[in-house]
Motif scaffolding. Structure first.
Motif, short mmCIF file in Angstrom:
data_model
loop_
_atom_site.label_atom_id
_atom_site.label_comp_id
_atom_site.label_asym_id
_atom_site.label_seq_id
_atom_site.Cartn_x
_atom_site.Cartn_y
_atom_site.Cartn_z
N ASP A 161 0.83 -1.21 0.00
CA ASP A 161 0.00 0.00 0.00
C ASP A 161 0.86 1.25 0.00
O ASP A 161 0.55 2.25 -0.66
CB ASP A 161 -0.90 0.02 1.25
N ARG A 163 3.87 1.66 -1.14
CA ARG A 163 4.63 1.87 -2.37
C ARG A 163 3.86 2.68 -3.39
O ARG A 163 4.42 3.31 -4.27
CB ARG A 163 5.01 0.52 -2.98
N SER A 164 2.52 2.61 -3.32
CA SER A 164 1.71 3.32 -4.30
C SER A 164 1.95 4.83 -4.23
O SER A 164 1.80 5.53 -5.22
CB SER A 164 0.23 3.01 -4.07
N SER A 165 2.32 5.30 -3.04
CA SER A 165 2.59 6.73 -2.91
C SER A 165 3.91 7.08 -3.58
O SER A 165 4.80 6.25 -3.69
CB SER A 165 2.64 7.10 -1.42
N ARG A 166 3.99 8.30 -4.04
CA ARG A 166 5.24 8.76 -4.64
C ARG A 166 6.30 9.05 -3.58
O ARG A 166 7.47 9.18 -3.86
CB ARG A 166 4.99 10.03 -5.46
#
Lengths: 228, 228
Positions: A161, A163-166
């Motif tokens: 979850d 990793r989806s963020s920049r």
DNA sequence: TTCATACTTCGATCGTAACCGAAGCATTGT
DNA sequence: ACAATGCTTCGGTTACGATCGAAGTATGAA
């Protein structure tokens, strides 16, 4: 003659006591209104408004309108790291604002830094994560190991979850009270959030300090042992 | 809510353009005189003096008196790291300035410092003299050894003549390009004079740089070898 | 000694920015 | 509609500090 980036503008922005107090308060990670920040800075609302406009123009703050309120936050994590590093430097020079008061020990033990855990507990956590092989120190940076990812899943952190963020997963942040690194980044945030969710710890109303419950204290120390 | 160290004082010190320029210049690691720093800051010597006093009182600078000069350096590595981190932050916000032209490599290699040799060659010479046992480092100072006196005679330096002067024979001088010590004092002067007399090197008209001839270069490097 | 250089301190000016009162939007609640 | 709250902008005062000329101190050279 004039080399490199212009640090004078940044320094001048932080150099005003009222603005410095506001920035320090925002390092707590909470979004604060102009009125609240005026109180923090010890100035009237009008003056605070001009200060906040300058800080925003300088790229240190971001604001979001919400109804009648304007919530201010630090522009990003880089600002938080800058403030923390300056605090660390100032602490090392004895530029303390006041004699260590009663709130100071709690602040040194555990406090919030933007959105992650800092202080003695923050440093301990990172040390333990490195010792257990969850996180590897690569040069100046930090990297999550493969083994660490499954280990975190056991604690209830889904790295996928995050990793989806920049935003970077792991980041090192220098601690002003311990003068050592603690864990920032989205993983640092997720870990602190889980402590709060589980009821191990809670934020205090007016301070940056984080209070662990007796049970939370035990769980934390068990989860992040320290050798030696 | 006043918590933690006082970052406003530090910020205010860095917040002045003249002081920021001075600090940026000193981040290069070289020690600079007050006059040089005044030039860097674009201000007069009087104004620079008050700025430097403030920076020293704030723990950002250290000074070392040396004859008529006062050499200023950053107080320690922590200051350098702080300035560097602020530069990194400012660069990320687009607070950039111009980059200057090329430096003077000849000045860094060899130049005159009052009356003795400074720069890379000056530092190398002292290093070599210490390694060969000609000069001994005693605490902060330098002392000519008995063995060294005869060694110098072979090069054509009569130490007896130099002793008649009231001026100290050996003196350590901080090098502003190398930030390490080179040899001053009457012996330092005598050594440079001998190089000039022998035609190994010559002074340039407008610059402080000293130009070695190809033959002089070879002789110098042979006479003052460096190990490792 | 006398002169020159390097720097500090004094004194005074001047510009800027911090500050607040008051008035002017903007949004919400009634 | 009107009032209340949250914040910004305007105007004028004030205070601080950056600046430099001039005088003073310290060190070195002749």
């Amino acid at each position: 003659m004039k080399e490199g980036p212009d640090i004078a503008q940044i320094g001048a922005l932080i150099g005003d006591p009222a603005r410095a107090n506001m920035l320090a308060a925002l390092t707590g990670g909470r979004a604060l209104t102009a009125t609240e920040l005026a109180g923090v800075g010890g100035i009237t609302l009008q003056t605070a408004s001009t200060h906040l406009a300058k800080l925003e123009a300088g790229g240190l703050l971001a604001q979001r309108k919400q109804g009648r309120h304007r919530y201010f936050t630090l522009a990003d994590e880089a600002v938080a790291r800058l403030i923390e590093s300056m605090m660390g430097f100032a602490a090392g020079r004895g530029h303390l604002r006041h004699r260590p008061g009663p709130k100071e020990p709690a602040l040194r033990k555990a406090r919030i830094c933007y959105d992650h855990l800092a202080g003695d507990y923050g440093v301990r956590m990172l040390d333990s994560l490195i010792a257990s092989g969850t996180i590897a120190a690569v040069g100046d940076g930090l990297r999550l190991t493969e083994k660490g990812e499954s280990h975190l899943k056991c604690i209830g952190i889904d790295v996928g979850d995050l990793r989806s963020s920049r935003r970077p997963l792991c980041r090192s942040c220098l601690d002003w009270s311990e003068r050592r690194a603690h864990l920032a980044g989205s993983l640092g945030k997720a870990l602190l959030s889980s402590f709060l969710d589980k009821g191990w710890a809670r934020r205090t109303a007016e301070s940056r300090s984080i209070l662990f419950s007796p049970e939370g204290d035990r769980q934390f120390l068990r989860l992040f042992p320290v050798q030696g």
